[in-house]
Design a protein around this motif. Sequence first.
Motif, mmCIF file in Angstrom:
data_model
loop_
_atom_site.group_PDB
_atom_site.id
_atom_site.type_symbol
_atom_site.label_atom_id
_atom_site.label_comp_id
_atom_site.label_asym_id
_atom_site.label_seq_id
_atom_site.Cartn_x
_atom_site.Cartn_y
_atom_site.Cartn_z
ATOM 1 N N ILE A 7 102.908 83.206 23.064
ATOM 2 C CA ILE A 7 103.649 84.464 23.243
ATOM 3 C C ILE A 7 102.822 85.648 22.759
ATOM 4 N N PHE A 8 102.166 85.503 21.620
ATOM 5 C CA PHE A 8 101.310 86.578 21.113
ATOM 6 C C PHE A 8 100.162 86.855 22.089
ATOM 7 N N GLY A 9 99.573 85.793 22.612
ATOM 8 C CA GLY A 9 98.514 85.956 23.600
ATOM 9 C C GLY A 9 99.023 86.618 24.860
ATOM 10 N N PHE A 10 100.242 86.258 25.248
ATOM 11 C CA PHE A 10 100.909 86.847 26.405
ATOM 12 C C PHE A 10 101.019 88.359 26.249
ATOM 13 N N ALA A 11 101.486 88.795 25.078
ATOM 14 C CA ALA A 11 101.624 90.231 24.798
ATOM 15 C C ALA A 11 100.261 90.906 24.684
ATOM 16 N N ALA A 12 99.289 90.180 24.121
ATOM 17 C CA ALA A 12 97.952 90.747 23.913
ATOM 18 C C ALA A 12 97.250 91.068 25.224
ATOM 19 N N VAL A 13 97.562 90.331 26.280
ATOM 20 C CA VAL A 13 96.937 90.625 27.573
ATOM 21 C C VAL A 13 97.786 91.588 28.399
ATOM 22 N N LEU A 14 99.100 91.534 28.226
ATOM 23 C CA LEU A 14 99.982 92.367 29.053
ATOM 24 C C LEU A 14 99.926 93.840 28.657
ATOM 25 N N ILE A 15 100.004 94.128 27.364
ATOM 26 C CA ILE A 15 100.097 95.518 26.899
ATOM 27 C C ILE A 15 98.864 96.336 27.272
ATOM 28 N N PRO A 16 97.640 95.907 26.907
ATOM 29 C CA PRO A 16 96.467 96.731 27.274
ATOM 30 C C PRO A 16 96.272 96.846 28.781
ATOM 31 N N THR A 17 96.610 95.803 29.511
ATOM 32 C CA THR A 17 96.448 95.846 30.963
ATOM 33 C C THR A 17 97.379 96.868 31.593
ATOM 34 N N VAL A 18 98.642 96.858 31.186
ATOM 35 C CA VAL A 18 99.617 97.787 31.746
ATOM 36 C C VAL A 18 99.287 99.226 31.352
ATOM 37 N N VAL A 19 98.881 99.437 30.090
ATOM 38 C CA VAL A 19 98.520 100.784 29.636
ATOM 39 C C VAL A 19 97.316 101.306 30.426
ATOM 40 N N PHE A 20 96.290 100.483 30.543
ATOM 41 C CA PHE A 20 95.083 100.870 31.277
ATOM 42 C C PHE A 20 95.406 101.166 32.739
ATOM 43 N N CYS A 21 96.172 100.282 33.360
ATOM 44 C CA CYS A 21 96.535 100.428 34.760
ATOM 45 C C CYS A 21 97.376 101.680 34.984
ATOM 46 N N THR A 22 98.284 101.965 34.055
ATOM 47 C CA THR A 22 99.135 103.155 34.167
ATOM 48 C C THR A 22 98.317 104.436 34.082
ATOM 49 N N ILE A 23 97.359 104.465 33.148
ATOM 50 C CA ILE A 23 96.502 105.647 32.998
ATOM 51 C C ILE A 23 95.711 105.908 34.278
ATOM 52 N N LEU A 24 95.109 104.849 34.819
ATOM 53 C CA LEU A 24 94.324 105.012 36.044
ATOM 54 C C LEU A 24 95.199 105.381 37.232
ATOM 55 N N SER A 25 96.407 104.831 37.283
ATOM 56 C CA SER A 25 97.288 105.075 38.431
ATOM 57 C C SER A 25 97.861 106.487 38.441
ATOM 58 N N THR A 26 97.972 107.107 37.270
ATOM 59 C CA THR A 26 98.581 108.437 37.197
ATOM 60 C C THR A 26 97.563 109.565 37.050
ATOM 61 N N ARG A 27 96.285 109.233 36.851
ATOM 62 C CA ARG A 27 95.283 110.286 36.603
ATOM 63 C C ARG A 27 94.100 110.255 37.571
ATOM 64 N N THR A 28 94.153 109.382 38.551
ATOM 65 C CA THR A 28 93.055 109.311 39.520
ATOM 66 C C THR A 28 93.610 109.364 40.939
ATOM 67 N N MET A 29 92.759 109.723 41.895
ATOM 68 C CA MET A 29 93.140 109.777 43.303
ATOM 69 C C MET A 29 92.009 109.171 44.126
ATOM 70 N N PRO A 30 92.058 107.830 44.353
ATOM 71 C CA PRO A 30 91.004 107.185 45.156
ATOM 72 C C PRO A 30 90.932 107.785 46.551
ATOM 73 N N VAL A 31 89.728 107.939 47.061
ATOM 74 C CA VAL A 31 89.533 108.638 48.331
ATOM 75 C C VAL A 31 90.105 107.848 49.512
ATOM 76 N N THR A 32 90.191 106.510 49.378
ATOM 77 C CA THR A 32 90.674 105.686 50.498
ATOM 78 C C THR A 32 92.163 105.397 50.434
ATOM 79 N N GLU A 33 92.851 105.974 49.465
ATOM 80 C CA GLU A 33 94.276 105.670 49.305
ATOM 81 C C GLU A 33 95.110 106.328 50.403
ATOM 82 N N GLY A 34 96.092 105.611 50.904
ATOM 83 C CA GLY A 34 97.046 106.200 51.830
ATOM 84 C C GLY A 34 96.994 105.693 53.247
ATOM 85 N N TRP A 35 95.936 104.949 53.605
ATOM 86 C CA TRP A 35 95.825 104.558 55.002
ATOM 87 C C TRP A 35 96.875 103.532 55.396
#
Length: 207
Positions: A7-35
């Motif tokens: 369970i601790f390992g589960f949380a250890a991989v989930l939290i940083p991944t979601v935080v990192f993914c959220t930051i990239l998803s809300t602060r970047t605009m990939p040029v190929t997005e939307g097709w």
Amino acid sequence: KNRTQFIFGFAAVLIPTVVFCTILSTRTMPVTEGWYSVYAKLINSGSSPYMDFELLFMPLYAYLISGITALFGYDIIVLRIFGIIVFAAITLLTYNILSKIFKPWISSVATIAAAFYLQSEVVQIFYDYIRIFDLCAYAATLLLLCHVSKVLSSEEVPVFSWQLALSGVIAMCSFLVRQNSGAFVLVYTFAVLVFIAIYFRKSKKHI
């Protein structure tokens, strides 16, 4: 103790991944997005792939995006939230797969390394068809491992299990999303099942 570590390992991989993914998803605009949003809008307006517009791949992913946009709208944040969920699911599947072989802390380190490697492409869109392929491939692999575990812990080799059936369905979905890599998923799945049957000296009919 092992469950707590898991369970601790589960949380250890989930939290940083979601935080990192959220930051990239809300602060970047990939040029190929939307097709694929364009394809989704065409499908939702009544057009058919291959007949009314060109589509390079099989239409499973296009229909998936059209279904999400039909339910939740075409705002790009909708698909980005979906991408966060997809990437979190991939990370958890990776952790579960590795945990069947290694200790929880080793699985955690390896999973985080794998998650960051997965996003190291030139253009990263977390809900892209490649990530959906990854999701299907990892889910099929985990279910196949569950079937193999059942085989190894039993004196008799079960011909059929729900894990095996679902693994096959999801493996086929990976092929329908990305044909070149998906074909390898099907081949490797078949090879594993044949190897198990031969290893346990089953009949040719069983194989």
